[in-house]
Design a protein around this motif. Structure first.
Motif, PDB file in Angstrom:
ATOM      1  N   CYS A  13      -6.457   4.125   6.765  1.00 11.80           N
ATOM      2  CA  CYS A  13      -6.759   3.663   5.397  1.00 11.80           C
ATOM      3  C   CYS A  13      -8.233   3.836   5.052  1.00 11.80           C
ATOM      4  N   THR A  23       0.831  -1.203   0.000  1.00 11.12           N
ATOM      5  CA  THR A  23       0.000   0.000   0.000  1.00 11.12           C
ATOM      6  C   THR A  23       0.866   1.255   0.000  1.00 11.12           C
ATOM      7  N   MET A  70      -6.898   0.779  -0.630  1.00 12.40           N
ATOM      8  CA  MET A  70      -6.836   1.269   0.740  1.00 12.40           C
ATOM      9  C   MET A  70      -7.757   0.439   1.648  1.00 12.40           C
TER      10      MET A  70
END
Length: 120
Positions: free
Chosen positions: A89, A30, A98
């Protein structure tokens, strides 16, 4: 890394190690994703949280696999950090990557919290 586990590791511990390793991987992925997206994705607070969560997950994995007497407390801190990373997130709920990271963090937090119930 799974080869290092001893036979004394319970199924719950193995599940927690797996959740921590998956969360570690997801947070790093991420971070890379955010760097490629740029803009609001490069928020320093979010990037720091992703990095810290990844590092804590790896530390937690290492402590459990080594049979450390501190692994239960490490798991509790890991759960807290994973929850905070998930919240961060989830602020970008319109982005599937996310949300995928948030879900991995939530699974890890839940698994780490379950380690508190394990006998010492």
């Amino acid at each position: 890394m799974m080869m290092m586990m001893t036979k004394s590791m319970t199924n719950e511990m193995q599940m927690c190690v797996n959740a921590c390793m998956e969360c570690h991987k997801m947070c790093l992925e991420t971070m890379t994703y955010c760097m490629t997206k740029g803009g609001k994705y490069m928020d320093i607070t979010m990037m720091t949280m992703l990095r810290d969560c990844a590092e804590m997950c790896m530390m937690c994995t290492n402590m459990m696999m080594a049979g450390s007497e501190f692994s239960d407390r490490t798991c509790m801190l890991c759960a807290e950090m994973c929850d905070r990373c998930a919240i961060t997130c989830e602020k970008m709920s319109d982005d599937s990557k996310m949300m995928e990271c948030a879900a991995a963090c939530r699974r890890c937090a839940e698994s780490c919290r379950s380690m508190q119930m394990m006998p010492v």
